[in-house]
Motif scaffolding. Structure first.
Motif, PDB file in Angstrom:
ATOM      1  N   UNK A 137       0.842  -1.191   0.000  1.00 42.73           N
ATOM      2  CA  UNK A 137       0.000   0.000   0.000  1.00 42.73           C
ATOM      3  C   UNK A 137       0.881   1.246   0.000  1.00 42.73           C
ATOM      4  N   UNK A 138       0.722   2.132  -0.980  1.00 42.58           N
ATOM      5  CA  UNK A 138       1.535   3.351  -1.014  1.00 42.58           C
ATOM      6  C   UNK A 138       1.413   4.137   0.288  1.00 42.58           C
ATOM      7  N   UNK A 139       2.561   4.577   0.803  1.00 41.41           N
ATOM      8  CA  UNK A 139       2.580   5.376   2.023  1.00 41.41           C
ATOM      9  C   UNK A 139       2.528   4.584   3.308  1.00 41.41           C
ATOM     10  N   UNK A 140       2.402   3.242   3.204  1.00 38.90           N
ATOM     11  CA  UNK A 140       2.311   2.415   4.409  1.00 38.90           C
ATOM     12  C   UNK A 140       3.677   2.246   5.062  1.00 38.90           C
ATOM     13  N   UNK A 141       3.689   1.708   6.285  1.00 43.33           N
ATOM     14  CA  UNK A 141       4.948   1.443   6.980  1.00 43.33           C
ATOM     15  C   UNK A 141       5.813   0.468   6.183  1.00 43.33           C
ATOM     16  N   UNK A 142       5.165  -0.540   5.575  1.00 45.23           N
ATOM     17  CA  UNK A 142       5.919  -1.510   4.779  1.00 45.23           C
ATOM     18  C   UNK A 142       6.555  -0.840   3.564  1.00 45.23           C
ATOM     19  N   UNK A 143       5.807   0.090   2.941  1.00 37.34           N
ATOM     20  CA  UNK A 143       6.343   0.805   1.787  1.00 37.34           C
ATOM     21  C   UNK A 143       7.563   1.633   2.175  1.00 37.34           C
ATOM     22  N   UNK A 144       7.505   2.268   3.332  1.00 43.62           N
ATOM     23  CA  UNK A 144       8.643   3.070   3.784  1.00 43.62           C
ATOM     24  C   UNK A 144       9.845   2.187   4.116  1.00 43.62           C
ATOM     25  N   UNK A 145       9.584   0.965   4.585  1.00 42.38           N
ATOM     26  CA  UNK A 145      10.681   0.023   4.841  1.00 42.38           C
ATOM     27  C   UNK A 145      11.350  -0.389   3.530  1.00 42.38           C
ATOM     28  N   UNK A 146      10.533  -0.652   2.488  1.00 41.65           N
ATOM     29  CA  UNK A 146      11.085  -0.984   1.172  1.00 41.65           C
ATOM     30  C   UNK A 146      11.908   0.185   0.638  1.00 41.65           C
ATOM     31  N   UNK A 147      11.414   1.400   0.856  1.00 33.84           N
ATOM     32  CA  UNK A 147      12.143   2.588   0.404  1.00 33.84           C
ATOM     33  C   UNK A 147      13.534   2.637   1.012  1.00 33.84           C
ATOM     34  N   UNK A 148      13.649   2.365   2.308  1.00 39.80           N
ATOM     35  CA  UNK A 148      14.953   2.406   2.976  1.00 39.80           C
ATOM     36  C   UNK A 148      15.903   1.359   2.394  1.00 39.80           C
ATOM     37  N   UNK A 149      15.366   0.161   2.119  1.00 35.90           N
ATOM     38  CA  UNK A 149      16.191  -0.912   1.562  1.00 35.90           C
ATOM     39  C   UNK A 149      16.702  -0.536   0.169  1.00 35.90           C
ATOM     40  N   UNK A 150      15.810  -0.023  -0.687  1.00 37.85           N
ATOM     41  CA  UNK A 150      16.194   0.338  -2.047  1.00 37.85           C
ATOM     42  C   UNK A 150      17.167   1.512  -2.074  1.00 37.85           C
ATOM     43  N   UNK A 162       6.766   8.102  -6.165  1.00 36.40           N
ATOM     44  CA  UNK A 162       5.332   8.286  -6.406  1.00 36.40           C
ATOM     45  C   UNK A 162       4.606   6.950  -6.520  1.00 36.40           C
ATOM     46  N   UNK A 163       5.362   5.853  -6.711  1.00 38.19           N
ATOM     47  CA  UNK A 163       4.735   4.542  -6.825  1.00 38.19           C
ATOM     48  C   UNK A 163       4.345   3.960  -5.481  1.00 38.19           C
ATOM     49  N   UNK A 164       5.214   4.101  -4.480  1.00 41.44           N
ATOM     50  CA  UNK A 164       4.896   3.537  -3.164  1.00 41.44           C
ATOM     51  C   UNK A 164       4.935   4.571  -2.057  1.00 41.44           C
ATOM     52  N   UNK A 165       5.233   5.831  -2.402  1.00 42.41           N
ATOM     53  CA  UNK A 165       5.175   6.900  -1.417  1.00 42.41           C
ATOM     54  C   UNK A 165       3.741   7.352  -1.188  1.00 42.41           C
ATOM     55  N   UNK A 166       3.520   8.307  -0.277  1.00 41.77           N
ATOM     56  CA  UNK A 166       2.149   8.706   0.067  1.00 41.77           C
ATOM     57  C   UNK A 166       1.447   9.548  -1.000  1.00 41.77           C
TER      58      UNK A 166
END
Length: 378
Positions: A137-150, A162-166
Protein backbone atom coordinates in the motif's frame (compact mmCIF):
# COMPACT_ATOMS: atom_id res chain seq x y z
CA UNK A 1 -10.86 0.48 -39.66
CA UNK A 2 -13.00 -1.82 -37.52
CA UNK A 3 -16.58 -0.59 -37.19
CA UNK A 4 -17.86 0.96 -34.00
CA UNK A 5 -20.13 -1.14 -31.84
CA UNK A 6 -22.31 -0.68 -28.76
CA UNK A 7 -20.83 -2.74 -25.90
CA UNK A 8 -24.13 -2.89 -23.98
CA UNK A 9 -27.61 -1.86 -25.22
CA UNK A 10 -28.49 -0.88 -21.62
CA UNK A 11 -25.46 1.37 -21.19
CA UNK A 12 -25.75 5.13 -20.92
CA UNK A 13 -23.19 6.19 -23.52
CA UNK A 14 -22.57 9.84 -24.31
CA UNK A 15 -19.97 11.43 -26.53
CA UNK A 16 -19.17 14.12 -29.04
CA UNK A 17 -19.44 13.95 -32.80
CA UNK A 18 -18.28 16.45 -35.40
CA UNK A 19 -21.26 17.04 -37.68
CA UNK A 20 -20.14 18.46 -41.05
CA UNK A 21 -21.57 21.90 -41.64
CA UNK A 22 -22.61 22.22 -37.98
CA UNK A 23 -19.69 21.50 -35.67
CA UNK A 24 -19.34 19.53 -32.42
CA UNK A 25 -22.52 17.87 -31.18
CA UNK A 26 -23.21 16.29 -27.82
CA UNK A 27 -24.64 12.84 -28.51
CA UNK A 28 -26.39 10.01 -26.74
CA UNK A 29 -26.15 6.49 -28.17
CA UNK A 30 -29.39 4.51 -28.19
CA UNK A 31 -28.86 1.09 -29.70
CA UNK A 32 -26.94 1.88 -32.88
CA UNK A 33 -28.44 5.36 -33.31
CA UNK A 34 -26.72 8.62 -32.45
CA UNK A 35 -29.05 11.21 -30.93
CA UNK A 36 -27.96 14.87 -30.97
CA UNK A 37 -28.88 16.19 -27.50
CA UNK A 38 -26.99 19.49 -27.72
CA UNK A 39 -29.16 22.24 -26.19
CA UNK A 40 -28.91 25.59 -24.40
CA UNK A 41 -29.20 23.62 -21.13
CA UNK A 42 -26.18 21.48 -21.92
CA UNK A 43 -24.26 22.88 -24.90
CA UNK A 44 -21.09 21.10 -23.78
CA UNK A 45 -20.26 17.78 -22.18
CA UNK A 46 -18.91 19.79 -19.26
CA UNK A 47 -22.40 21.21 -18.69
CA UNK A 48 -23.98 17.78 -19.00
CA UNK A 49 -21.78 16.39 -16.22
CA UNK A 50 -22.85 19.19 -13.87
CA UNK A 51 -26.50 18.00 -13.96
CA UNK A 52 -28.13 16.43 -10.91
CA UNK A 53 -29.53 12.90 -11.28
CA UNK A 54 -27.73 12.53 -14.61
CA UNK A 55 -28.85 8.95 -15.47
CA UNK A 56 -32.52 9.90 -15.20
CA UNK A 57 -31.97 13.08 -17.19
CA UNK A 58 -30.32 11.14 -19.99
CA UNK A 59 -32.90 8.38 -20.13
CA UNK A 60 -35.60 11.01 -20.56
CA UNK A 61 -33.63 13.25 -22.92
CA UNK A 62 -35.10 14.35 -26.22
CA UNK A 63 -32.91 14.89 -29.24
CA UNK A 64 -32.50 14.53 -32.96
CA UNK A 65 -31.41 11.20 -34.46
CA UNK A 66 -28.91 11.98 -37.22
CA UNK A 67 -26.68 8.95 -37.82
CA UNK A 68 -25.91 5.36 -36.91
CA UNK A 69 -22.61 3.96 -35.69
CA UNK A 70 -22.00 2.66 -39.19
CA UNK A 71 -22.06 6.22 -40.53
CA UNK A 72 -19.26 7.41 -38.27
CA UNK A 73 -15.74 7.48 -39.69
CA UNK A 74 -12.28 8.24 -38.45
CA UNK A 75 -12.21 11.51 -40.35
CA UNK A 76 -13.40 11.02 -43.94
CA UNK A 77 -14.63 14.24 -45.52
CA UNK A 78 -18.37 14.72 -45.45
CA UNK A 79 -19.07 12.08 -42.79
CA UNK A 80 -19.64 12.47 -39.04
CA UNK A 81 -16.53 11.69 -37.01
CA UNK A 82 -16.26 10.79 -33.38
CA UNK A 83 -14.45 13.27 -31.13
CA UNK A 84 -13.01 12.63 -27.69
CA UNK A 85 -15.91 12.52 -25.16
CA UNK A 86 -14.75 15.64 -23.30
CA UNK A 87 -14.47 19.32 -24.13
CA UNK A 88 -13.84 22.00 -21.49
CA UNK A 89 -12.49 19.56 -18.89
CA UNK A 90 -8.82 19.55 -17.95
CA UNK A 91 -7.14 16.32 -19.05
CA UNK A 92 -5.05 14.88 -16.22
CA UNK A 93 -3.16 11.62 -15.85
CA UNK A 94 -1.85 9.64 -12.91
CA UNK A 95 1.42 7.79 -13.39
CA UNK A 96 3.22 4.88 -11.77
CA UNK A 97 0.03 3.44 -10.31
CA UNK A 98 0.90 -0.23 -10.97
CA UNK A 99 3.83 -2.03 -9.34
CA UNK A 100 4.86 -3.97 -12.46
CA UNK A 101 4.92 -0.96 -14.78
CA UNK A 102 6.63 1.02 -12.03
CA UNK A 103 9.62 -1.29 -12.36
CA UNK A 104 9.78 -0.45 -16.08
CA UNK A 105 9.80 3.27 -15.25
CA UNK A 106 12.81 2.67 -12.98
CA UNK A 107 14.52 0.82 -15.84
CA UNK A 108 13.85 3.73 -18.22
CA UNK A 109 15.41 6.12 -15.71
CA UNK A 110 18.43 3.90 -15.04
CA UNK A 111 18.94 3.48 -18.80
CA UNK A 112 18.70 7.27 -19.30
CA UNK A 113 16.37 6.66 -22.25
CA UNK A 114 18.80 4.35 -24.07
CA UNK A 115 16.99 1.14 -25.17
CA UNK A 116 20.35 -0.60 -25.76
CA UNK A 117 20.97 -0.60 -21.99
CA UNK A 118 17.45 -1.56 -20.93
CA UNK A 119 17.75 -5.36 -20.93
CA UNK A 120 20.84 -5.50 -18.70
CA UNK A 121 19.41 -2.95 -16.28
CA UNK A 122 16.06 -4.79 -16.24
CA UNK A 123 17.80 -7.94 -15.01
CA UNK A 124 19.65 -6.00 -12.30
CA UNK A 125 16.58 -4.15 -11.07
CA UNK A 126 14.38 -7.24 -11.09
CA UNK A 127 17.03 -9.16 -9.16
CA UNK A 128 16.83 -6.53 -6.43
CA UNK A 129 13.09 -5.81 -6.57
CA UNK A 130 11.42 -8.80 -8.22
CA UNK A 131 7.69 -8.84 -7.52
CA UNK A 132 8.16 -7.68 -3.95
CA UNK A 133 6.41 -4.35 -4.63
CA UNK A 134 3.11 -6.00 -5.58
CA UNK A 135 0.47 -5.54 -2.91
CA UNK A 136 2.33 -2.83 -1.01
CA UNK A 137 0.00 0.00 0.00
CA UNK A 138 1.54 3.35 -1.01
CA UNK A 139 2.58 5.38 2.02
CA UNK A 140 2.31 2.41 4.41
CA UNK A 141 4.95 1.44 6.98
CA UNK A 142 5.92 -1.51 4.78
CA UNK A 143 6.34 0.80 1.79
CA UNK A 144 8.64 3.07 3.78
CA UNK A 145 10.68 0.02 4.84
CA UNK A 146 11.09 -0.98 1.17
CA UNK A 147 12.14 2.59 0.40
CA UNK A 148 14.95 2.41 2.98
CA UNK A 149 16.19 -0.91 1.56
CA UNK A 150 16.19 0.34 -2.05
CA UNK A 151 17.95 3.56 -1.09
CA UNK A 152 20.67 1.47 0.52
CA UNK A 153 21.00 -0.49 -2.75
CA UNK A 154 21.24 2.73 -4.79
CA UNK A 155 18.03 1.93 -6.67
CA UNK A 156 15.69 4.61 -5.34
CA UNK A 157 14.16 6.88 -7.98
CA UNK A 158 11.50 9.50 -8.55
CA UNK A 159 9.24 6.75 -9.95
CA UNK A 160 9.44 4.65 -6.80
CA UNK A 161 8.70 7.74 -4.71
CA UNK A 162 5.33 8.29 -6.41
CA UNK A 163 4.73 4.54 -6.82
CA UNK A 164 4.90 3.54 -3.16
CA UNK A 165 5.17 6.90 -1.42
CA UNK A 166 2.15 8.71 0.07
CA UNK A 167 1.61 11.15 -2.81
CA UNK A 168 0.25 10.18 -6.23
CA UNK A 169 1.75 11.51 -9.43
CA UNK A 170 -0.91 13.53 -11.26
CA UNK A 171 0.15 15.55 -14.29
CA UNK A 172 -1.51 17.43 -17.14
CA UNK A 173 -1.71 15.16 -20.18
CA UNK A 174 -2.94 17.83 -22.60
CA UNK A 175 -4.97 21.00 -22.81
CA UNK A 176 -8.78 20.99 -22.85
CA UNK A 177 -10.07 20.24 -26.37
CA UNK A 178 -6.72 18.72 -27.47
CA UNK A 179 -7.63 15.02 -27.12
CA UNK A 180 -8.53 12.99 -30.23
CA UNK A 181 -11.23 10.35 -30.48
CA UNK A 182 -11.89 6.93 -31.99
CA UNK A 183 -10.52 6.48 -35.49
CA UNK A 184 -8.19 9.48 -35.36
CA UNK A 185 -4.43 9.44 -35.85
CA UNK A 186 -2.31 9.54 -32.69
CA UNK A 187 1.02 11.31 -32.77
CA UNK A 188 4.63 10.60 -31.83
CA UNK A 189 7.09 13.47 -31.54
CA UNK A 190 9.66 13.05 -34.37
CA UNK A 191 12.55 13.12 -31.86
CA UNK A 192 11.48 9.81 -30.28
CA UNK A 193 12.80 6.38 -31.28
CA UNK A 194 11.58 4.40 -28.22
CA UNK A 195 7.87 4.76 -27.45
CA UNK A 196 4.69 2.85 -26.72
CA UNK A 197 0.92 3.03 -26.24
CA UNK A 198 -0.52 3.04 -22.72
CA UNK A 199 -4.01 1.47 -22.42
CA UNK A 200 -5.90 3.07 -19.55
CA UNK A 201 -9.28 3.71 -17.97
CA UNK A 202 -10.19 7.41 -17.96
CA UNK A 203 -12.59 8.77 -15.33
CA UNK A 204 -14.88 11.77 -15.87
CA UNK A 205 -15.05 13.99 -12.78
CA UNK A 206 -17.22 17.11 -12.45
CA UNK A 207 -16.47 20.36 -10.63
CA UNK A 208 -17.78 18.92 -7.33
CA UNK A 209 -15.31 16.03 -7.47
CA UNK A 210 -18.02 13.50 -8.32
CA UNK A 211 -16.91 10.59 -10.51
CA UNK A 212 -19.67 10.26 -13.11
CA UNK A 213 -18.38 7.87 -15.74
CA UNK A 214 -15.51 6.14 -17.49
CA UNK A 215 -13.97 5.79 -20.92
CA UNK A 216 -10.88 4.27 -22.53
CA UNK A 217 -7.68 6.17 -23.21
CA UNK A 218 -4.29 5.88 -24.90
CA UNK A 219 -1.70 7.87 -22.93
CA UNK A 220 0.91 7.76 -25.71
CA UNK A 221 4.36 7.74 -24.11
CA UNK A 222 7.89 8.52 -25.34
CA UNK A 223 10.07 6.20 -23.24
CA UNK A 224 13.39 7.62 -24.44
CA UNK A 225 12.41 11.22 -23.69
CA UNK A 226 11.01 10.59 -20.22
CA UNK A 227 13.86 8.18 -19.48
CA UNK A 228 16.45 10.90 -20.04
CA UNK A 229 14.88 12.92 -17.24
CA UNK A 230 11.60 12.79 -15.35
CA UNK A 231 11.53 16.58 -15.79
CA UNK A 232 10.93 16.00 -19.52
CA UNK A 233 7.54 14.45 -18.73
CA UNK A 234 5.69 17.29 -20.48
CA UNK A 235 7.65 16.77 -23.70
CA UNK A 236 7.19 13.00 -23.46
CA UNK A 237 3.43 13.18 -22.90
CA UNK A 238 1.96 16.33 -24.45
CA UNK A 239 2.33 16.60 -28.22
CA UNK A 240 -0.08 17.08 -31.08
CA UNK A 241 -2.60 14.17 -31.13
CA UNK A 242 -0.74 12.28 -28.38
CA UNK A 243 -3.87 11.81 -26.23
CA UNK A 244 -6.77 9.61 -27.38
CA UNK A 245 -10.01 9.06 -25.41
CA UNK A 246 -13.13 7.16 -26.41
CA UNK A 247 -15.10 5.87 -28.08
CA UNK A 248 -17.79 7.05 -25.64
CA UNK A 249 -18.15 8.00 -21.99
CA UNK A 250 -20.18 5.44 -20.06
CA UNK A 251 -22.18 7.20 -17.36
CA UNK A 252 -22.46 5.51 -13.97
CA UNK A 253 -25.93 4.18 -13.19
CA UNK A 254 -27.50 1.18 -11.47
CA UNK A 255 -25.94 -1.15 -14.03
CA UNK A 256 -22.41 0.25 -14.13
CA UNK A 257 -20.23 2.01 -11.57
CA UNK A 258 -16.88 2.23 -9.80
CA UNK A 259 -16.98 -1.45 -8.88
CA UNK A 260 -16.88 -2.23 -12.61
CA UNK A 261 -13.94 0.13 -13.09
CA UNK A 262 -12.10 -1.59 -10.23
CA UNK A 263 -12.58 -4.98 -11.97
CA UNK A 264 -11.92 -3.80 -15.53
CA UNK A 265 -9.69 -5.95 -17.75
CA UNK A 266 -8.21 -4.00 -20.66
CA UNK A 267 -6.69 -5.61 -23.72
CA UNK A 268 -4.33 -4.01 -26.20
CA UNK A 269 -3.49 -5.03 -29.75
CA UNK A 270 -0.86 -3.34 -31.88
CA UNK A 271 -0.83 -4.40 -35.55
CA UNK A 272 1.99 -3.10 -37.68
CA UNK A 273 2.12 -2.67 -41.43
CA UNK A 274 5.24 -4.87 -41.20
CA UNK A 275 3.13 -7.81 -39.93
CA UNK A 276 4.20 -7.36 -36.31
CA UNK A 277 1.49 -8.03 -33.72
CA UNK A 278 1.69 -7.20 -30.02
CA UNK A 279 -0.97 -8.28 -27.55
CA UNK A 280 -1.04 -6.60 -24.16
CA UNK A 281 -3.19 -6.52 -21.05
CA UNK A 282 -3.86 -4.26 -18.07
CA UNK A 283 -5.92 -5.39 -15.10
CA UNK A 284 -7.39 -2.74 -12.82
CA UNK A 285 -7.44 -5.33 -10.03
CA UNK A 286 -3.67 -4.84 -9.73
CA UNK A 287 -3.65 -1.07 -9.36
CA UNK A 288 -1.65 0.09 -6.34
CA UNK A 289 -3.80 3.12 -5.52
CA UNK A 290 -7.58 3.21 -5.33
CA UNK A 291 -8.94 5.41 -8.15
CA UNK A 292 -11.12 7.34 -5.71
CA UNK A 293 -8.02 8.19 -3.67
CA UNK A 294 -6.27 9.56 -6.79
CA UNK A 295 -9.31 11.72 -7.51
CA UNK A 296 -9.28 12.99 -3.91
CA UNK A 297 -5.61 13.93 -4.25
CA UNK A 298 -6.41 15.81 -7.47
CA UNK A 299 -9.43 17.94 -6.49
CA UNK A 300 -10.44 19.52 -3.20
CA UNK A 301 -9.84 22.62 -1.12
CA UNK A 302 -6.23 22.55 -2.36
CA UNK A 303 -7.17 22.57 -6.09
CA UNK A 304 -10.41 23.36 -7.91
CA UNK A 305 -11.54 22.39 -11.41
CA UNK A 306 -14.59 24.53 -12.27
CA UNK A 307 -15.01 22.68 -15.59
CA UNK A 308 -14.21 19.26 -14.14
CA UNK A 309 -11.48 16.98 -15.44
CA UNK A 310 -10.75 13.69 -17.15
CA UNK A 311 -8.31 11.45 -15.26
CA UNK A 312 -6.18 8.70 -16.80
CA UNK A 313 -5.62 6.03 -14.13
CA UNK A 314 -2.32 4.57 -15.34
CA UNK A 315 -1.54 1.16 -16.80
CA UNK A 316 -0.12 -2.22 -15.90
CA UNK A 317 1.11 -2.63 -19.48
CA UNK A 318 4.86 -2.22 -20.02
CA UNK A 319 6.04 -3.62 -23.39
CA UNK A 320 9.23 -5.68 -23.33
CA UNK A 321 8.56 -7.89 -26.39
CA UNK A 322 11.36 -7.29 -28.89
CA UNK A 323 10.26 -5.84 -32.20
CA UNK A 324 13.66 -5.51 -33.82
CA UNK A 325 17.03 -5.55 -32.10
CA UNK A 326 17.16 -8.19 -29.32
CA UNK A 327 16.97 -6.64 -25.87
CA UNK A 328 15.53 -3.32 -27.04
CA UNK A 329 11.90 -4.27 -26.46
CA UNK A 330 8.95 -2.71 -28.27
CA UNK A 331 8.68 0.60 -30.06
CA UNK A 332 6.08 1.93 -32.48
CA UNK A 333 6.45 2.12 -36.24
CA UNK A 334 4.44 4.57 -38.28
CA UNK A 335 1.19 3.09 -39.50
CA UNK A 336 0.67 0.90 -36.43
CA UNK A 337 -2.98 0.25 -35.61
CA UNK A 338 -3.62 0.42 -31.85
CA UNK A 339 -6.82 -1.05 -30.39
CA UNK A 340 -7.65 -0.78 -26.69
CA UNK A 341 -10.70 -2.75 -25.58
CA UNK A 342 -12.75 -3.46 -22.45
CA UNK A 343 -16.00 -5.44 -22.55
CA UNK A 344 -18.16 -2.76 -20.90
CA UNK A 345 -16.53 0.26 -22.56
CA UNK A 346 -16.04 -0.93 -26.14
CA UNK A 347 -12.91 -0.37 -28.24
CA UNK A 348 -10.75 2.66 -28.93
CA UNK A 349 -8.82 2.36 -32.18
CA UNK A 350 -6.23 4.76 -33.61
CA UNK A 351 -3.45 4.83 -36.21
CA UNK A 352 0.09 5.95 -35.27
CA UNK A 353 1.71 8.83 -37.16
CA UNK A 354 4.21 11.54 -36.34
CA UNK A 355 2.73 14.45 -34.42
CA UNK A 356 3.94 16.69 -37.21
CA UNK A 357 1.92 14.67 -39.75
CA UNK A 358 -1.33 14.38 -37.77
CA UNK A 359 -3.99 17.01 -38.45
CA UNK A 360 -2.99 20.11 -36.47
CA UNK A 361 -5.16 21.00 -33.48
CA UNK A 362 -6.97 24.18 -34.49
CA UNK A 363 -10.44 23.98 -32.90
CA UNK A 364 -9.84 25.15 -29.34
CA UNK A 365 -11.99 26.65 -26.61
CA UNK A 366 -12.42 30.03 -28.30
CA UNK A 367 -13.54 28.34 -31.53
CA UNK A 368 -16.01 26.20 -29.57
CA UNK A 369 -17.53 29.24 -27.87
CA UNK A 370 -17.92 31.07 -31.19
CA UNK A 371 -19.46 27.99 -32.79
CA UNK A 372 -21.98 27.46 -30.00
CA UNK A 373 -22.88 31.15 -29.91
CA UNK A 374 -23.46 31.11 -33.66
CA UNK A 375 -25.85 28.18 -33.22
CA UNK A 376 -27.82 30.01 -30.51
CA UNK A 377 -26.70 27.60 -27.79
CA UNK A 378 -25.06 30.15 -25.48
Amino acid sequence: MLPLSNPDPEALLVGRVWRPGIGPALVLLRGETLIDITSPEWPTLRDLLEQDDLPARLRGADGTPFATLGDVTGGADGAPRLLAPCDLQAVKASGVTFAESMVERVIEEQAAGDPDRADAIRKKVQAAIGDSLSGIAPGSDKAMEVKRVLQAEGLWSAYLEVGIGPDAEVFTKCQPMASVGWGAEVGLHPMSTWNNPEPEIVLAVNSRGEILGASLGNDVNLRDVEGRSALLLGKAKDNNASCAIGPFLRIFDAGYGMADVDRAELTLKVEGEDGFVLDGHSSMTKISRRPADIVAQTIGRHHQYPDGFMLFLGTLFAPIQDRGTPGQGFTHKLGDSVTISEPKLGSLRNIVRLSTECPPWEFGTAALMRNLAGRGLL
